[in-house]
Structures are given as structure tokens and as C-alpha cells.
Design a protein around this motif. Structure first.
Motif, mmCIF file in Angstrom:
data_model
loop_
_atom_site.group_PDB
_atom_site.id
_atom_site.type_symbol
_atom_site.label_atom_id
_atom_site.label_comp_id
_atom_site.label_asym_id
_atom_site.label_seq_id
_atom_site.Cartn_x
_atom_site.Cartn_y
_atom_site.Cartn_z
ATOM 1 N N ARG A 1 0.894 -1.254 -0.054
ATOM 2 C CA ARG A 1 -0.058 -0.058 -0.028
ATOM 3 C C ARG A 1 0.849 1.240 0.085
ATOM 4 O O ARG A 1 0.553 2.269 -0.716
ATOM 5 C CB ARG A 1 -0.915 0.020 1.159
ATOM 6 C CG ARG A 1 -1.984 1.135 1.377
ATOM 7 C CD ARG A 1 -3.051 0.930 2.307
ATOM 8 N NE ARG A 1 -2.841 0.042 3.571
ATOM 9 C CZ ARG A 1 -2.870 0.003 4.494
ATOM 10 N NH1 ARG A 1 -3.162 1.415 5.222
ATOM 11 N NH2 ARG A 1 -2.553 -0.804 5.663
ATOM 12 N N LEU A 2 1.949 1.483 0.933
ATOM 13 C CA LEU A 2 2.916 2.489 1.046
ATOM 14 C C LEU A 2 3.502 2.600 -0.544
ATOM 15 O O LEU A 2 3.542 3.779 -0.981
ATOM 16 C CB LEU A 2 3.931 2.213 1.745
ATOM 17 C CG LEU A 2 3.422 2.297 3.253
ATOM 18 C CD1 LEU A 2 4.509 2.111 4.442
ATOM 19 C CD2 LEU A 2 2.820 3.541 3.636
ATOM 20 N N CYS A 3 3.970 1.505 -1.094
ATOM 21 C CA CYS A 3 4.693 1.584 -2.223
ATOM 22 C C CYS A 3 3.752 2.050 -3.431
ATOM 23 O O CYS A 3 4.165 2.951 -4.253
ATOM 24 C CB CYS A 3 5.193 0.341 -2.622
ATOM 25 S SG CYS A 3 6.786 -0.225 -1.809
ATOM 26 N N PRO B 1 9.649 -1.489 -2.707
ATOM 27 C CA PRO B 1 9.782 -2.061 -1.261
ATOM 28 C C PRO B 1 11.239 -1.507 -0.627
ATOM 29 O O PRO B 1 11.542 -1.234 0.477
ATOM 30 C CB PRO B 1 9.630 -3.660 -1.125
ATOM 31 C CG PRO B 1 8.652 -3.802 -2.437
ATOM 32 C CD PRO B 1 9.016 -2.680 -3.260
ATOM 33 N N GLU B 2 12.243 -1.944 -1.480
ATOM 34 C CA GLU B 2 13.623 -1.711 -1.245
ATOM 35 C C GLU B 2 13.904 0.018 -0.770
ATOM 36 O O GLU B 2 15.051 0.245 -0.162
ATOM 37 C CB GLU B 2 14.696 -2.246 -1.906
ATOM 38 C CG GLU B 2 14.458 -1.731 -3.416
ATOM 39 C CD GLU B 2 13.899 -2.752 -4.258
ATOM 40 O OE1 GLU B 2 14.194 -2.807 -5.306
ATOM 41 O OE2 GLU B 2 13.178 -3.387 -3.677
ATOM 42 N N ILE C 1 12.091 0.171 2.980
ATOM 43 C CA ILE C 1 12.344 -0.830 4.215
ATOM 44 C C ILE C 1 13.910 -1.457 3.949
ATOM 45 O O ILE C 1 14.129 -1.349 2.902
ATOM 46 C CB ILE C 1 11.305 -1.970 4.406
ATOM 47 C CG1 ILE C 1 11.161 -2.842 3.100
ATOM 48 C CG2 ILE C 1 10.016 -1.397 4.759
ATOM 49 C CD1 ILE C 1 10.490 -4.259 3.369
ATOM 50 N N GLU C 2 14.346 -1.652 4.980
ATOM 51 C CA GLU C 2 15.962 -2.351 4.954
ATOM 52 C C GLU C 2 15.684 -3.480 6.055
ATOM 53 O O GLU C 2 14.816 -3.349 6.962
ATOM 54 C CB GLU C 2 16.753 -1.420 5.195
ATOM 55 C CG GLU C 2 16.858 -0.965 6.613
ATOM 56 C CD GLU C 2 17.887 0.250 6.970
ATOM 57 O OE1 GLU C 2 18.972 0.109 6.091
ATOM 58 O OE2 GLU C 2 17.736 0.966 7.870
ATOM 59 N N TYR C 3 16.472 -4.493 5.701
ATOM 60 C CA TYR C 3 16.786 -5.668 6.849
ATOM 61 C C TYR C 3 17.986 -5.473 7.562
ATOM 62 O O TYR C 3 19.180 -4.867 6.890
ATOM 63 C CB TYR C 3 17.101 -6.877 5.962
ATOM 64 C CG TYR C 3 17.452 -8.212 6.841
ATOM 65 C CD1 TYR C 3 16.642 -8.589 7.662
ATOM 66 C CD2 TYR C 3 18.806 -8.569 6.815
ATOM 67 C CE1 TYR C 3 17.065 -9.347 8.491
ATOM 68 C CE2 TYR C 3 19.082 -9.602 7.528
ATOM 69 C CZ TYR C 3 18.349 -10.027 8.428
ATOM 70 O OH TYR C 3 18.935 -11.180 9.489
ATOM 71 N N ILE C 4 17.958 -5.228 8.761
ATOM 72 C CA ILE C 4 19.078 -5.232 9.813
ATOM 73 C C ILE C 4 19.388 -6.599 10.300
ATOM 74 O O ILE C 4 18.442 -6.985 11.405
ATOM 75 C CB ILE C 4 18.771 -4.096 10.817
ATOM 76 C CG1 ILE C 4 18.320 -2.636 10.042
ATOM 77 C CG2 ILE C 4 20.078 -3.875 11.421
ATOM 78 C CD1 ILE C 4 18.018 -1.447 10.867
#
Length: 77
Positions: free
Chosen positions: A48-50, A57-58, A61-64
Motif C-alpha cells: 500500500r505504501l509503495c 519495497p527496497e 524498508i531495510e533488513y538489519i
């Protein structure tokens, strides 16, 4: 952990406020608070945000990777 820090940077760069997204019906005030706290969301929320921001998505958001504190003596494996 999934972080929304890139979203906050994206919004700042594009001069979009959380209030504007709330006003446009994209997110709720509760979701705004949860974004700032890096809480979990469904992928449909990210979608929805995209869609609203016309991004990938990238971009938001990010993966930590998990890094245990030295004070913690537990292992998540």
C-alpha cells in the motif's frame, strides 16, 4: 529486523509528511506510530505504501541483521 528508516528518509526527501499520508487515508495514526517504532507489518501494508509513494519495497524498508548484545547470554539459533 525490518526497519522503516528508509521510509522516513524517503518521506523527508520527497517532502511528504506522515500527516499527509494519514489525511490521504493511506495510513492510520496508529500505523504512523508503529512505523516510527519499527513494528511488524503485513506485506500488504508495504504494498500500500509503495503504491501511494510510487516506489519499490527496497526504497522504504531495510533488513538489519540481528546482533546479540554482549550483555545477553542467549542464542536465537
Amino acid at each position: 529486523m525490518i526497519s522503516f528508516r528508509p521510509l522516513l528518509r524517503y518521506l523527508k526527501e520527497h517532502e511528504i509528511s506522515m500527516y499527509q499520508m494519514i489525511k490521504d487515508g493511506v495510513i492510520t495514526p496508529t500505523e504512523s506510530t508503529r512505523i516510527r517504532g519499527d513494528h511488524n507489518f503485513r506485506l500488504s501494508f508495504v504494498g500500500r505504501l509503495c503504491e501511494y509513494l510510487d516506489c519499490k519495497p527496497e526504497d522504504i524498508i531495510e533488513y538489519i541483521p540481528y546482533e546479540p548484545d554482549e550483555d545477553n547470554d542467549y542464542d536465537i539459533s
